[in-house]
Design an enzyme around this catalytic site. Structure first.
Site, PDB file in Angstrom:
ATOM      1  N   PRO A 142      19.448  67.605  34.140  1.00 45.46           N
ATOM      2  CA  PRO A 142      18.084  67.995  33.753  1.00 45.46           C
ATOM      3  C   PRO A 142      17.652  67.547  32.366  1.00 45.46           C
ATOM      4  CG  PRO A 142      19.579  69.841  33.569  1.00 45.46           C
ATOM      5  CD  PRO A 142      20.376  68.733  34.160  1.00 45.46           C
ATOM      6  N   ASP A 195      14.235  56.521  34.724  1.00 42.24           N
ATOM      7  CA  ASP A 195      13.004  57.216  35.096  1.00 42.24           C
ATOM      8  C   ASP A 195      12.389  57.932  33.899  1.00 42.24           C
ATOM      9  OD1 ASP A 195      13.069  56.468  37.659  1.00 42.24           O
ATOM     10  OD2 ASP A 195      13.822  58.355  38.468  1.00 42.24           O
ATOM     11  N   LYS A 211       6.819  56.705  35.233  1.00 34.80           N
ATOM     12  CA  LYS A 211       5.357  56.704  35.165  1.00 34.80           C
ATOM     13  C   LYS A 211       4.909  56.105  33.845  1.00 34.80           C
ATOM     14  CE  LYS A 211       3.638  60.244  38.123  1.00 34.80           C
ATOM     15  NZ  LYS A 211       4.061  61.616  38.363  1.00 34.80           N
ATOM     16  N   ALA A 259      17.901  69.999  39.087  1.00 36.57           N
ATOM     17  CA  ALA A 259      17.124  70.961  38.299  1.00 36.57           C
ATOM     18  C   ALA A 259      17.322  72.394  38.792  1.00 36.57           C
ATOM     19  CB  ALA A 259      15.641  70.584  38.332  1.00 36.57           C
TER      20      ALA A 259
HETATM   21  N1  SAH Z   1      16.290  64.352  41.168  1.00 35.44           N
HETATM   22  C1  SAH Z   1      15.713  65.414  40.381  1.00 35.44           C
HETATM   23  C2  SAH Z   1      14.337  65.795  40.866  1.00 35.44           C
HETATM   24  C3  SAH Z   1      13.320  64.732  40.662  1.00 35.44           C
HETATM   25  S1  SAH Z   1      11.722  65.204  41.169  1.00 35.44           S
HETATM   26  C4  SAH Z   1      16.659  66.602  40.378  1.00 35.44           C
HETATM   27  O1  SAH Z   1      17.629  66.628  41.128  1.00 35.44           O
HETATM   28  O2  SAH Z   1      16.464  67.500  39.574  1.00 35.44           O
HETATM   29  C5  SAH Z   1      11.010  65.753  39.661  1.00 35.44           C
HETATM   30  C6  SAH Z   1      10.922  67.258  39.625  1.00 35.44           C
HETATM   31  O3  SAH Z   1      12.183  67.804  39.355  1.00 35.44           O
HETATM   32  C7  SAH Z   1      10.039  67.783  38.545  1.00 35.44           C
HETATM   33  O4  SAH Z   1       8.682  67.799  38.928  1.00 35.44           O
HETATM   34  C8  SAH Z   1      10.556  69.186  38.398  1.00 35.44           C
HETATM   35  O5  SAH Z   1      10.126  70.022  39.456  1.00 35.44           O
HETATM   36  C9  SAH Z   1      12.032  68.979  38.597  1.00 35.44           C
HETATM   37  N2  SAH Z   1      12.710  68.753  37.300  1.00 35.44           N
HETATM   38  C10 SAH Z   1      13.387  67.685  36.910  1.00 35.44           C
HETATM   39  N3  SAH Z   1      13.886  67.845  35.679  1.00 35.44           N
HETATM   40  C11 SAH Z   1      13.528  69.074  35.287  1.00 35.44           C
HETATM   41  C12 SAH Z   1      13.730  69.846  34.117  1.00 35.44           C
HETATM   42  N4  SAH Z   1      14.441  69.385  33.083  1.00 35.44           N
HETATM   43  N5  SAH Z   1      13.197  71.076  34.063  1.00 35.44           N
HETATM   44  C13 SAH Z   1      12.512  71.579  35.105  1.00 35.44           C
HETATM   45  N6  SAH Z   1      12.278  70.895  36.232  1.00 35.44           N
HETATM   46  C14 SAH Z   1      12.785  69.662  36.328  1.00 35.44           C
END
Ligand code: SAH
Length: 479
Positions: free
Chosen positions: A236, A259, A281, A343
């Protein structure tokens, strides 16, 4: 430098410990890694000492030290945790020509025992001349993280091959050969076919290197037969939540595609010379197209680069992993995936609440608030049941929609929902609210992306967390 580092050959050499308690055991444990003949002498032995003696790993005498015990000893340790007794022991040792050490007493010792990273036969000793054990431990931890457990195995397998590798024509070619072996080919072979495959790979690599060198007379291209792509889940955001493997692969990569959500602290772990390419993005929502990312991966891999593709969290969770792997396979490019902390897991950790719980939910859903068609439809009946638990990714903007659907399908208005934004980062923010108040709570607390919604879960740390925003009771209309 007051202390000069050396590696001492202890094969079949006598090492004597005066003292058999816990104090001694801590050091004996280190010496047991060697091929020394360990003799422990002392009363009141601890359990470890008794057990090692029983297993024949040490020779133990339950009595005080005597003159003849230290004869022919290479090292003598005073480990009684009792200065007078230790001083007698090392005086005896010294007169017998041994090097001596009183455990945890630098001034009274002739040598000190460093912090060690053990990947036998690769051994790293870290010393601070006794000034900063905490620093030594930190350095040790960092090096431990850098060196995979298989390092020693590869060194051993490689050692037997050294005479043959020596026939490669130039030093540069040999260096390239070993670099490729230790850091790319051996780890891959071990994963795919075990120890034996590593030896086999060594031979084919040798033939590849010498054949292409002969054909082209060109060193660099000789060992570059084609690159590979490793998809890495970076977790995260907090670099401490990377796996050891992710950290190592990132450090070795030549090209890094990352990313939007991959943090700068993580990117700092790449090598200075690595090419970093942002494929997230851009500006206001304009994204790289998946096809363009795939094309870029393939282009660099075909040029022979070791590429890592960094994805936040875990690549298999809303990370389009399959699409990239499909494209790589189609282009005939080697790939590998390193999982990461998603996450949802990190958010659950930060609020101290299980994602599954006996008697509450035996299933957990990972949902996205959005899909290609807009707000994502789900099995709302399932999700509206009491105790249903879900981690909702990309759910901030869809909060009103989700609330409406769930209430419509009979979910309780006071179902708890916890929102965690920027999980594991300095600006992490947590709020716990109810389903009814969800959209207003998000607005009032100004929750920003990236955020994850945990349906059905409360934050255990609601009151004490520093970054916790406690919301006033809010009035809300029904959805
Ligand atoms: N592959 C990632 C998810 C990617 S999609 C995973 O496994 O976590 C992107 C979404 O993931 C964001 O919109 C949010 O909902 C969540 N996300 C990713 N990083 C985050 C973080 N540090 N804190 C909270 N939500 C997070």
């Amino acid at each position: 430098m007051r202390y000069y580092p050396l590696f001492l050959d202890l094969k079949n050499k006598k090492v004597v410990f005066s003292g058999a308690g816990d104090h001694a055991a801590a050091k004996i444990r280190l010496l047991l890694k060697t091929e020394a003949e360990i003799v422990v002498i002392g009363e009141d032995p601890c359990d470890d000492v008794l057990q090692w003696a029983e297993l024949g790993k040490i020779t133990f005498y339950n009595r005080p030290l005597q003159n003849e015990d230290v004869r022919d000893a290479r090292l003598v340790y005073g480990a009684n945790d009792d200065l007078p007794a230790d001083e007698i022991a090392i005086a005896l040792g010294r007169s017998a020509g041994a090097l001596t050490n009183i455990v945890d007493n630098l001034e009274a010792s002739e040598f000190l025992t460093p912090a060690m990273v053990d990947r036998d036969p690769v051994t790293i000793a870290i010393g601070t001349e006794g000034t900063a054990p905490v620093l030594a431990r930190k350095i040790k931890a960092d090096i431990e993280a850098l060196l995979p457990a298989s390092t020693g195995l590869f060194a051993r397998i490689g050692d037997a091959f050294r005479p043959i590798a020596g026939t490669l024509k130039t030093a540069r070619l040999r260096r390239e050969f070993w670099t490729k072996f230790f850091f790319t080919e051996a780890p891959k072979a071990l994963l795919e076919g075990g120890r034996r495959a590593v030896g086999e790979r060594l031979e084919t690599l040798y033939h590849e290197v010498s054949a292409s060198d002969a054909a082209r007379g060109h060193v660099n291209s000789a060992v570059r037969k084609g690159g590979s792509v490793t998809l890495i889940g970076t977790g995260p955001g907090d670099p401490e939540l990377l796996t050891l493997k992710a950290r190592r692969m990132l450090h070795e990569a030549e090209v890094v595609l990352y990313d939007q959500l991959v943090t700068s602290q993580i990117l700092e772990l790449a090598r200075r010379e690595a090419v970093l390419i942002h494929v997230g993005k851009k500006g206001f929502g304009k994204s790289w197209k998946q096809d363009d990312i795939n094309a870029l991966l393939i282009e660099h891999a075909k040029a022979g680069a070791q590429i890592v593709r960094l994805k936040s969290g875990d690549p298999s969770v809303f990370g389009r992993m399959d699409e990239e792997l499909d494209a790589l396979e189609e282009a005939g490019i080697d790939w590998d995936v390193v999982p990461g902390i998603t996450a949802a897991s990190a958010a659950a950790a930060s609020i101290g609440s299980s994602l599954t719980r006996r008697g509450r939910n035996s299933a957990l859903q990972f949902l996205t608030g959005h899909d290609v068609d807009g707000f994502a439809e789900q099995d709302w009946n399932d999700l509206s049941a009491t105790g249903a638990t879900a981690a909702i990714y990309m759910g901030l903007k869809a909060a009103t929609f989700i609330r409406g659907r769930l209430l419509m399908h009979g979910a309780k208005a006071d179902t708890p929902v916890t929102i965690v934004s920027n999980v594991s980062r300095m600006d992490q923010k947590v709020i716990t609210t109810t389903l009814l108040e969800l959209p207003d709570a998000i607005k009032a607390a100004d929750m920003q992306a990236p955020a994850i919604l945990l349906l059905g879960l409360k934050s255990r740390r609601a009151a004490q967390a520093l970054n916790q925003i406690t919301l006033p009771q809010m009035k809300t209309g029904a959805a």
